[in-house]
Design a protein around this motif. Structure first.
Motif, PDB file in Angstrom:
ATOM      1  N   TYR A 230       0.896  -1.262  -0.060  1.00  0.00           N
ATOM      2  CA  TYR A 230      -0.095  -0.047   0.140  1.00  0.00           C
ATOM      3  C   TYR A 230       0.798   1.195   0.041  1.00  0.00           C
ATOM      4  N   GLN A 231       0.910   2.028  -1.173  1.00  0.00           N
ATOM      5  CA  GLN A 231       1.805   2.994  -1.238  1.00  0.00           C
ATOM      6  C   GLN A 231       0.984   4.147  -1.914  1.00  0.00           C
ATOM      7  N   HIS A 232       0.876   5.629  -1.137  1.00  0.00           N
ATOM      8  CA  HIS A 232       0.511   6.663  -1.269  1.00  0.00           C
ATOM      9  C   HIS A 232       1.045   8.017  -1.386  1.00  0.00           C
ATOM     10  N   SER A 233       1.108   8.494  -2.637  1.00  0.00           N
ATOM     11  CA  SER A 233       1.954   9.847  -2.638  1.00  0.00           C
ATOM     12  C   SER A 233       0.929  11.008  -2.781  1.00  0.00           C
ATOM     13  N   SER A 234      -0.349  10.703  -2.907  1.00  0.00           N
ATOM     14  CA  SER A 234      -1.443  11.872  -2.978  1.00  0.00           C
ATOM     15  C   SER A 234      -2.392  11.651  -2.207  1.00  0.00           C
ATOM     16  N   LEU A 235      -3.110  12.769  -1.849  1.00  0.00           N
ATOM     17  CA  LEU A 235      -4.500  12.596  -0.893  1.00  0.00           C
ATOM     18  C   LEU A 235      -5.670  11.864  -1.940  1.00  0.00           C
ATOM     19  N   GLY A 236      -5.969  10.855  -1.381  1.00  0.00           N
ATOM     20  CA  GLY A 236      -7.363  10.221  -2.248  1.00  0.00           C
ATOM     21  C   GLY A 236      -8.563  10.418  -1.288  1.00  0.00           C
ATOM     22  N   PHE A 237      -9.522   9.772  -1.761  1.00  0.00           N
ATOM     23  CA  PHE A 237     -10.915   9.766  -1.331  1.00  0.00           C
ATOM     24  C   PHE A 237     -11.537   8.602  -1.542  1.00  0.00           C
ATOM     25  N   ASN A 238     -12.403   8.258  -0.702  1.00  0.00           N
ATOM     26  CA  ASN A 238     -13.179   6.827  -1.077  1.00  0.00           C
ATOM     27  C   ASN A 238     -14.600   7.146  -1.580  1.00  0.00           C
ATOM     28  N   TYR A 239     -14.509   7.476  -3.079  1.00  0.00           N
ATOM     29  CA  TYR A 239     -15.702   8.113  -3.781  1.00  0.00           C
ATOM     30  C   TYR A 239     -16.184   7.121  -4.927  1.00  0.00           C
ATOM     31  N   ARG A 240     -15.732   6.041  -4.855  1.00  0.00           N
ATOM     32  CA  ARG A 240     -16.158   5.042  -6.110  1.00  0.00           C
ATOM     33  C   ARG A 240     -17.692   4.511  -5.747  1.00  0.00           C
ATOM     34  N   MET A 241     -18.490   4.320  -7.080  1.00  0.00           N
ATOM     35  CA  MET A 241     -19.727   3.751  -6.918  1.00  0.00           C
ATOM     36  C   MET A 241     -19.424   2.361  -6.634  1.00  0.00           C
ATOM     37  N   SER A 242     -20.501   1.774  -5.967  1.00  0.00           N
ATOM     38  CA  SER A 242     -20.564   0.065  -5.974  1.00  0.00           C
ATOM     39  C   SER A 242     -20.929  -0.339  -7.037  1.00  0.00           C
ATOM     40  N   ASN A 243     -20.631  -1.648  -7.191  1.00  0.00           N
ATOM     41  CA  ASN A 243     -21.011  -2.477  -8.570  1.00  0.00           C
ATOM     42  C   ASN A 243     -22.625  -2.815  -8.332  1.00  0.00           C
ATOM     43  N   ILE A 244     -22.932  -3.037  -7.167  1.00  0.00           N
ATOM     44  CA  ILE A 244     -24.311  -3.079  -7.092  1.00  0.00           C
ATOM     45  C   ILE A 244     -25.273  -1.848  -7.488  1.00  0.00           C
ATOM     46  N   LEU A 245     -24.828  -0.852  -7.049  1.00  0.00           N
ATOM     47  CA  LEU A 245     -25.668   0.296  -7.524  1.00  0.00           C
ATOM     48  C   LEU A 245     -25.612   0.773  -9.079  1.00  0.00           C
ATOM     49  N   ALA A 246     -24.246   0.377  -9.404  1.00  0.00           N
ATOM     50  CA  ALA A 246     -24.150   0.794 -10.644  1.00  0.00           C
ATOM     51  C   ALA A 246     -24.968  -0.266 -11.605  1.00  0.00           C
ATOM     52  N   GLY A 247     -25.270  -1.358 -11.114  1.00  0.00           N
ATOM     53  CA  GLY A 247     -26.155  -2.077 -11.840  1.00  0.00           C
ATOM     54  C   GLY A 247     -27.873  -1.473 -11.790  1.00  0.00           C
ATOM     55  N   VAL A 248     -28.034  -0.733 -10.959  1.00  0.00           N
ATOM     56  CA  VAL A 248     -29.314  -0.035 -10.881  1.00  0.00           C
ATOM     57  C   VAL A 248     -29.201   0.804 -11.815  1.00  0.00           C
ATOM     58  N   GLY A 249     -28.182   1.327 -11.991  1.00  0.00           N
ATOM     59  CA  GLY A 249     -28.048   2.699 -12.801  1.00  0.00           C
ATOM     60  C   GLY A 249     -28.076   2.285 -14.489  1.00  0.00           C
TER      61      GLY A 249
END
Ligand SMILES: *Cc1c(COP(=O)(O)O)cnc(C)c1O
Length: 385
Positions: A230-249
């Protein structure tokens, strides 16, 4: 004892499922893709990008997250300014504050209720003279009606400032034949429960800049570098859509055109049924544009209509009908009380007027004729008392 029979509640804009959503959800369960990534996410991105005609799209957890990512990708930081439509939901401007930047609010014009090119021109000129242009201009397409894109884009291009198009309310609308949300450098859509199509909660960031969208996916998954550990050089977020909800979409996207047609039909019926009251006005569909009529908005001329906005709202609420005033302009919000604001004309604030006289009527695509008759007769009888 007499008791009033409470009629069924009519909501402003409830979710309207197509019936195919469960197929996609079941598939996600059967293949155990219960994660913020997976085949539905990839497919939803591709299908939406194709539908609106952009090169790339990133599915995220909300429209707000999509706006936040757009600002980060445009390098918005502490001390920067970002220009923003004032007549909108607070979610449009909150990400400016997340970045520690300063919003400057721009008034609406009277025709589309969206950002006034007139006010934007003055704001950009003053900013250029002061040597501090904004890092971005966020333009909203309110209630489905596209803003005056040619005029606004010409100004942004003249000063070389990128536009972020907040199309949270205007998926399925077009401007000169091109999909709403595809005019700015970045566009965003929302799939919140009240929008024209929904994933219960979710959003999409779109752009023709494929590398930027790839970077958005990276930032939205905690900015994890390419390494085994686990390597991080910039600030990230937990912003992805879930695979279940993408199915609804995915299932919802297939009925987008149908939903637009249904909402346009609702607008048409309101217009016909309320025509007898000359104090009730509607937002006109602008030339060369097609609006999804996400919400039907009426503007009340109290003298002519014979009723005040407050009394009308009260009558609707009494009848168990959900109606809302239009968005309260952000420059009037306590949260933004020290923020600069450019009115349409000096001494003429158009958005305040729109706020003081406008009501959003129930506009869900699953509204029945009977529901609509209940709403329009409530309005007409309240106005004739
Ligand atoms: C709904 C909405 C948003 C926010 O979208 P979420 O998915 O709820 O975060 C942003 N801007 C406007 C104009 C909206 O109506």
């Amino acid at each position: 004892m007499k008791q009033a029979i409470q009629q069924k509640r009519i909501y402003l804009s409830p979710p309207h499922m197509s019936g195919k959503e469960l197929d996609y959800i079941n598939e996600a369960f059967e293949t155990n893709w219960i994660a913020p990534l997976g085949p539905n996410v990839d497919a939803f991105e591709k299908e939406l990008a194709q539908k609106v005609g952009v090169r790339a799209a990133a599915a995220v957890s909300s429209g707000t997250a999509a706006i936040h990512l757009a600002l980060i990708l445009l390098g918005v930081e502490k001390g920067d300014t970002v220009f923003c439509s004032t007549l909108t939901f607070v979610a449009t401007a909150n990400p400016i504050l997340y970045q520690g930047a300063e919003p400057v609010f721009i008034d609406s014009e009277p025709e589309t209720w969206n950002m006034s090119p007139h006010a934007l021109e003055r704001a950009l000129k003053e900013a250029a003279d002061a040597g501090k242009l904004p890092k971005a201009v966020i333009v909203v397409n309110l209630y489905g009606q596209s803003a005056k894109m040619d005029e606004l884009l010409a100004l942004c291009n003249l000063y070389d400032v990128p536009m972020v198009e907040d199309a949270a309310e205007s998926l399925g609308s077009t401007y000169k034949g091109k999909a709403s949300g595809t005019f700015g450098y970045f566009g965003i859509y929302s799939f919140n429960g009240n929008k024209i199509i929904t994933t219960s909660g979710g959003g999409m960031l779109v752009s023709d800049d494929e590398a930027a969208i790839e970077k958005a996916r990276f930032l939205a998954t905690q900015a994890r570098d390419k390494a085994l550990h686990y390597q991080h050089s910039s600030l990230g977020f937990n912003y992805r859509m879930s695979n279940i909800l993408a199915g609804v979409g995915r299932a919802q996207l297939q009925v987008l055109e149908e939903r637009v047609a249904q909402r346009r039909q609702i607008f048409k019926k309101y217009k016909q049924d309320l025509a007898s009251n000359s104090g009730i006005r509607f937002i006109q569909e602008q030339k060369d544009t097609s609006t999804n009529r996400w919400l039907t908005v009426i503007s009340i001329d109290e003298q002519l209509a014979g009723i005040s906005l407050g009394t009308l709202l009260h009558a609707l609420i009494q009848n168990n009908i959900e109606a809302r005033p239009v968005w309260k302009p952000l420059h009037l919000q306590p949260l933004f009380k020290h923020v600069r604001f450019y009115p349409h004309d000096i001494g003429n604030c158009v958005s305040t007027d729109q706020f003081e006289n406008g009501i959003c009527l129930p506009s869900g695509s699953n509204l029945t004729e009977h529901d609509m008759d209940r709403i329009t007769s409530c309005i007409l009888s309240a106005a004739s008392l």
